[in-house]
Write an enzyme that holds these catalytic residues in place. Structure first.
Site, short mmCIF file in Angstrom:
data_model
loop_
_atom_site.label_atom_id
_atom_site.label_comp_id
_atom_site.label_asym_id
_atom_site.label_seq_id
_atom_site.Cartn_x
_atom_site.Cartn_y
_atom_site.Cartn_z
N CYS A 1 0.66 -1.28 0.09
CA CYS A 1 -0.01 -0.09 0.11
C CYS A 1 1.02 1.27 -0.03
O CYS A 1 0.23 2.43 -0.54
CB CYS A 1 -1.08 0.06 1.16
SG CYS A 1 -2.40 -1.22 1.09
N ASN B 1 -1.00 -1.57 -6.76
CA ASN B 1 -1.00 -2.69 -5.83
C ASN B 1 -2.47 -2.71 -5.49
O ASN B 1 -2.86 -1.78 -4.62
CB ASN B 1 -0.05 -2.31 -4.61
CG ASN B 1 -0.26 -2.86 -3.51
OD1 ASN B 1 0.13 -4.29 -3.44
ND2 ASN B 1 -0.82 -2.51 -2.52
N GLU B 2 -3.04 -3.82 -5.29
CA GLU B 2 -4.32 -4.11 -4.56
C GLU B 2 -5.46 -3.08 -4.96
O GLU B 2 -5.95 -2.04 -4.30
CB GLU B 2 -4.36 -4.08 -3.00
CG GLU B 2 -3.54 -5.18 -2.44
CD GLU B 2 -3.66 -5.32 -1.05
OE1 GLU B 2 -4.11 -4.45 -0.39
OE2 GLU B 2 -2.97 -6.24 -0.59
#
Length: 772
Positions: free
Chosen positions: A225, A349-350
């Protein structure tokens, strides 16, 4: 007796299968892998990093025997414009001892007998000033010291080596003077001489060796994150992670807010990362932000994306370019003439939200046009299924992404229920990069079930390209997230039970998956009930809310029950009823009257640790999610984007049919999920090979031993090492007092023919390394 036959038939490549993921979480870099021993060396800590921080965090004045010292931080005449803070120290009265000391990380600065440490700093003074730099014990007694003369009013670098005659793990670094004087300090640094591979600005040796011992094929970096949780301006302290800020002289790397609520010096930057990958034999796998922040819901306009795309192209040039290219020359000037041979690059990311994939398209096109050999990794969000997961996969197929990054943290029971998750996945198209996964916990039970799940990953190497556990590192005194693979403090390090499973698998994986035939195995044992029964509860989640028109329908019996209205101020929860049925509905209307989140519906609840919950406006009021908890460990079953608005009515409906779950918001399907029951197979197994060995892995998760006949085709007799993890209680963990309580043992095994019998102990992980 069951029989396993390992054939010579190669099914899929596994050349880069297992790697590691480094994210600066839990002080994994500063105070961890990065060798710097001084905390807040440049006086750049800020309340933006953490509300408890200020510019002199980890520094303390020394005023002994009547001494008087003034210390304050200025930025009027800095050594580095990108790190403008520096210390002004004034000795007003010398007393017995006067100066300032740095407290280091954990219990202090850890030094070892006969080991040496490189000290350096920048200093200036209007008048000549003699100062003493020492390493002191916790009582203020000097362990080792050297003096230096500050002779210039211009910033000057000073450096020397200090050698400790003793072990001390609670020491401090002291800067003192025996004369009344005033001087300025910046970038006060102390590094072990023995960093990993003796690199300057290098890695802490013991932690680095733990990573090298895994023999990872790749290393994902730097997040996580933290790559996208920040502002869009690269000059902001709380910007997204921008790689160009992390190279060059460490003094010119701007101190930044780490989104895990501490300071990030960027001393471990992209050059050090690439160098470390080379040192441990891992391929680099960097992750770049896409100019889109789902946390703050910020995005770079599509017509202003070129700067971000150039960042990706320039990173490839920095890693692989020749000395006659702009960024290749910068790498050469930093001391690495040869390319780093970058093969993989991940974007995002994510990620959740169409805004990311609109921007991913631009990256993909530009990178493939200029560097078609680079394997590009797309994102499938933070959960193992749901709308954003599907959107990520669909975008990857549209663009022809090489891999798709899946993430999930689950209960061990979810892993037992989903060992065959990838069995029916096609071998063409993008492959899975399982970039973050773990079961919730560091016990032997967690490690055992993860091992069983990993056999399923290996057996699907046709569809899975890369796998890495997360998180990797945790400083025991600065925990942001757990479980973690490796734990440490300022002088000790140990691997968790999960670490030893990862090491066993990573050390014993061939380049090719082998076809394995089986015969005589018992049917798998299905655990738990085939229905979801228990309490029904409604909660106002971080908000004030009203709930009405509440009813539960037992569809099996056509019984309908209605309930009183509910109202909560600033949160609250109520039990509605309990139901024991195979097929039922829960319906109600909900309205948020104040607050910033939404509602939760609990069902199938037997106690506070065993339940299923439906979040409506979960996380940052961005989700509708179904999540199952087993023994307090949650697993996402389905996820979609949804936000609750204050003052708006929502007609909510949950339907449970067996273990199938469907949720509806205002008549439209919000989630579709199956809460699969855990399954215990008689034995989990897989096999692979390289030029020298055949590797057979077997995991027995049952309470009884299992004897199998194992036949290995293509060999004349068996000459093998057996590495086995067994004999532990399920709740056993490793710690500093018992760092290898859960760890494998190795023995030899020989057989005249290519067939042998083996008895697998209860609750065990066994790997055979058989010489060809």
């Amino acid at each position: 007796m069951n029989k396993i036959t390992v054939t010579t038939n190669k099914k899929a490549s596994m050349s880069d299968f297992y790697g590691i993921f480094f994210e600066d979480i839990n002080h994994a870099a500063d105070g961890g892998l990065y060798g710097e021993m001084i905390r807040n060396r440049a006086f750049e800590f800020s309340p933006m990093d953490n509300p408890s921080y200020q510019a002199l965090t980890a520094w303390k004045r020394i005023e002994e025997g009547g001494a008087s010292v003034s210390s304050f931080v200025s930025n009027k005449s800095p050594f580095s414009k990108r790190n403008p803070n520096y210390l002004i120290l004034e000795i007003n009265k010398t007393g017995t001892r006067a100066g300032i000391k740095n407290l280091g990380y954990n219990s202090g600065i850890a030094v070892e007998e006969n080991e040496s440490y490189n000290f350096s700093c920048y200093a200036k003074s209007d008048k000549p000033c003699e100062i003493t730099v020492s390493i002191d014990n916790a009582y203020g007694e000097v362990i080792t010291e050297k003096s230096l003369n500050i002779t210039s009013n211009e910033w000057t670098e000073y450096s020397f080596t200090l050698t400790s005659p003793v072990d001390d793990f609670s020491a401090v670094l002291a800067v003192t003077s025996k004369q009344e004087c005033k001087f300025c300090l910046d970038f006060v640094s102390l590094f072990p001489v023995k960093t990993y591979k003796n690199r300057k600005n290098g890695m802490r040796n013991d932690i680095a060796e733990m990573l090298a011992d895994l023999k990872p094929k790749f290393m994902r970096f730097p997040g996580g994150c933290l790559i996208h949780d920040g502002t869009l301006n690269s000059d902001d302290r709380n910007s997204m992670y921008r790689w160009k800020n992390t190279i060059g002289a460490v003094t010119d790397r701007p101190s930044r807010r780490n989104n895990w609520r501490y300071n990030q010096s960027l001393g471990l930057g992209y050059f050090e990362y690439f160098q470390f990958c080379e040192d441990i034999g891992a391929k680099p796998l960097p992750v770049l932000p896409a100019g889109y922040n789902p946390h703050m819901e910020q995005a770079v306009p599509l017509d202003e994306m070129q700067e971000w795309i150039d960042d990706a192209l320039d990173l490839i040039e920095f890693a692989n370019g020749t000395a006659d290219t702009k960024w290749g020359k910068i790498r050469c000037d930093m001391g690495h003439a040869e390319p780093f041979n970058l093969e993989y690059l991940a974007i995002g990311n994510e990620e959740v939200g169409q805004g990311f994939w609109d921007r991913y398209d631009l990256f993909h096109k530009a990178i493939k046009e200029k560097y078609p050999q680079i394997k590009i990794i797309n994102s499938a969000g933070p959960f193992p299924q749901g709308g954003e997961f599907e959107r990520g996969w669909n975008n990857a197929k549209k663009n022809g992404s090489d891999l798709v990054d899946e993430h999930y943290y689950t209960s061990p029971e979810w892993m037992l229920a989903n060992c065959h998750r990838y069995d029916n996945m096609p071998s063409d198209g993008p492959k899975v990069f399982l970039g973050e996964y773990a079961s919730w916990g560091n016990t032997y039970y967690n490690a055992l079930i993860e091992a069983a799940y990993m056999t399923g990953l290996e057996n699907n190497a046709h569809a899975i390209g890369l796998v890495c556990y997360a998180p990797l590192l945790c400083n025991v005194d600065y925990i942001n997230w757990q479980p973690d693979m490796i734990w440490f403090d300022n002088h000790r390090v140990y691997g968790s039970a999960n670490y030893y499973v990862q090491k066993m698998f990573m050390n014993c994986t061939g380049n090719n998956l082998l076809d394995v035939k089986h015969d005589g195995f018992d049917k798998p044992i299905t655990l738990g009930s085939n229905k979801i029964s228990g309490n029904i509860e409604i909660e106002a989640d971080r908000c004030s809310a009203e709930f009405y028109d509440i009813k539960i329908t037992d569809i099996t019996t056509d019984n309908v029950k209605t309930y009183d209205n509910l109202s909560f101020n600033n949160g609250g929860k109520a039990v509605i009823d309990s139901i024991d049925s195979n097929h039922y509905k829960v319906e109600f209307t909900a309205k948020r009257t104040a607050g910033d989140k939404g509602f939760r519906l609990f069902f199938g609840k037997s106690d506070d640790k065993n339940l299923i919950q439906w979040f409506i406006g979960g996380w940052q009021n961005q989700d509708t999610e179904v999540n199952a908890q087993v023994n307090g460990r949650g697993s996402c079953l389905d996820h979609n984007i949804f936000s609750v608005m204050t003052g708006q009515e929502y007609k909510l409906c949950l339907e449970v049919n067996g273990r199938n779950i469907t949720t509806y918001i205002n008549g439209k399907t919000a989630n579709t999920a199956i809460d699969k029951q855990p399954v215990m197979e008689e034995l989990y197994y897989t096999a692979s090979s390289d030029d020298n060995n055949i590797y057979i892995k077997a995991v027995n998760v049952r309470d009884t031993e299992i004897t199998s006949e194992i036949c290995v085709e293509g060999v004349n007799g068996i000459n093998a090492n057996v590495t086995e993890l067994s004999g532990n209680s399920l709740d056993d963990i490793n710690d500093f007092d018992n760092p290898k309580k859960v760890s494998p043992k190795t023995s030899a095994l020989t057989a005249v023919s290519n067939t042998f019998e083996y008895t697998f102990p209860p609750k065990s992980v066994t790997i055979f390394t058989i010489q060809k």
